[in-house]
Design a protein around this motif. Structure first.
Motif, short mmCIF file in Angstrom:
data_model
loop_
_atom_site.label_atom_id
_atom_site.label_comp_id
_atom_site.label_asym_id
_atom_site.label_seq_id
_atom_site.Cartn_x
_atom_site.Cartn_y
_atom_site.Cartn_z
N UNK A 36 -83.08 94.74 101.83
CA UNK A 36 -81.80 94.91 101.15
C UNK A 36 -81.11 93.57 100.87
N UNK A 37 -81.37 92.57 101.71
CA UNK A 37 -80.71 91.27 101.54
C UNK A 37 -81.75 90.16 101.65
N UNK A 38 -81.76 89.26 100.65
CA UNK A 38 -82.70 88.14 100.62
C UNK A 38 -81.93 86.87 100.28
N UNK A 39 -82.00 85.88 101.18
CA UNK A 39 -81.26 84.64 101.02
C UNK A 39 -82.24 83.49 100.79
N UNK A 40 -82.20 82.93 99.58
CA UNK A 40 -83.10 81.85 99.18
C UNK A 40 -82.33 80.66 98.62
N UNK A 41 -81.03 80.60 98.84
CA UNK A 41 -80.24 79.51 98.29
C UNK A 41 -80.63 78.17 98.89
N UNK A 75 -83.87 82.76 104.28
CA UNK A 75 -84.74 81.61 104.06
C UNK A 75 -83.99 80.45 103.41
N UNK A 76 -82.69 80.42 103.52
CA UNK A 76 -81.89 79.38 102.89
C UNK A 76 -82.22 78.00 103.46
#
Length: 272
Positions: free
Chosen positions: A227-232, A208-209
């Motif tokens: 296992x992996x969450x992208x919020x940058x 969701x970057x």
């Protein structure tokens, strides 16, 4: 330039890149793989008419990327019923109707990235009963994801990155129980409903970057396999007064990106 691989006396793989050789496909009834990328295939020339009208039941992979297609008519690929991979990247397609993919019940991989798609009719992907990979990144799509991809029960990877999606409503993906990866980076998402990711028991990676997301509730609570969450590069800093509470129920989470800061190993290690 053309390249062919021969098995016995039958051509089973052909590549006709950077030429006007689509018409040759109809003369190869045993063909399994054809690459027609970066030709001049468009909606008004003879090449697309020849492709549509041919009945090559052996064809498994077709690559039409880098051409000039602006639309796909009713049953464009219905004569290719054994097709498993269809690549339509980098054309000029603007619209997909619910009759575009009729007959492709065996299709497993569909890539339509880098087009100009801003409207996809509900039910467009309904004929694709076996679809496992769907890539629609780098388009202009703004609409409802649930109506778009409903009941693709075998879908495991979905990319809607680099579109213009504004929000994720309740049950945006809940009819896709086998999804393992969703890519939604670089949209303009600002709101995520609390149940947007409901009924995704196998989802392990969520990107969701580069959106406008500010976490206001518990949108990730149901993602027990994540296992992996992208919020940058979002506005997720707004949850700072809540600590890491939006992620506390993610017992399997190993990687978390928040505003260019990486947290790993259940938040016990902090790396800038």
């Amino acid at each position: 330039m053309s390249h062919s691989v021969y098995y016995g006396s039958q051509i089973t793989r052909s590549q006709f890149g950077s030429n006007n050789l689509a018409r040759a496909v109809g003369r190869l009834p045993a063909l399994k793989t054809v690459t027609l990328d970066y030709n001049t295939i468009g909606n008004n020339n003879i090449d697309i008419k020849l492709l549509i009208n041919k009945n090559i039941t052996s064809l498994v992979t077709m690559d039409l990327s880098g051409n000039s297609l602006t639309s796909l008519g009713q049953g464009t690929f219905q004569n290719y019923q054994m097709l498993q991979t269809l690549i339509l990247d980098k054309n000029k397609i603007q619209y997909l109707s619910n009759e575009t993919f009729i007959g492709l019940s065996r299709l497993k991989n569909l890539k339509i990235t880098g087009n100009q798609i801003d409207e996809i009719e509900n039910g467009t992907f309904k004929p694709l009963k076996q679809l496992q990979l769907l890539k629609l990144s780098y388009n202009q799509f703004t609409g409802d994801t649930d109506g778009l991809i409903k009941n693709l029960r075998f879908l495991s990877e979905l990319s809607l990155a680099n579109n213009a999606i504004k929000s994720l409503v309740k049950c945006s993906f809940c009819h896709l129980p086998n999804l393992t990866e969703i890519s939604l980076q670089n949209n303009i998402i600002s709101d995520i409903a609390e149940d947007a990711f409901y009924n995704l028991p196998n989802l392990s990676k969520l990107k969701l970057s580069k959106n406008n997301i500010a976490i206001k509730n518990q949108p990730f609570e149901a993602l027990q396999s994540l296992k992996e969450l992208y919020l940058d590069l979002n506005s997720v800093g707004n949850f700072s007064n809540k600590g890491l509470s939006p992620f506390r129920n993610l017992k399997k989470l190993e990687v978390l990106y928040v505003n260019q800061t990486l947290f790993t190993n259940h938040f016990t290690k902090h790396t800038n």
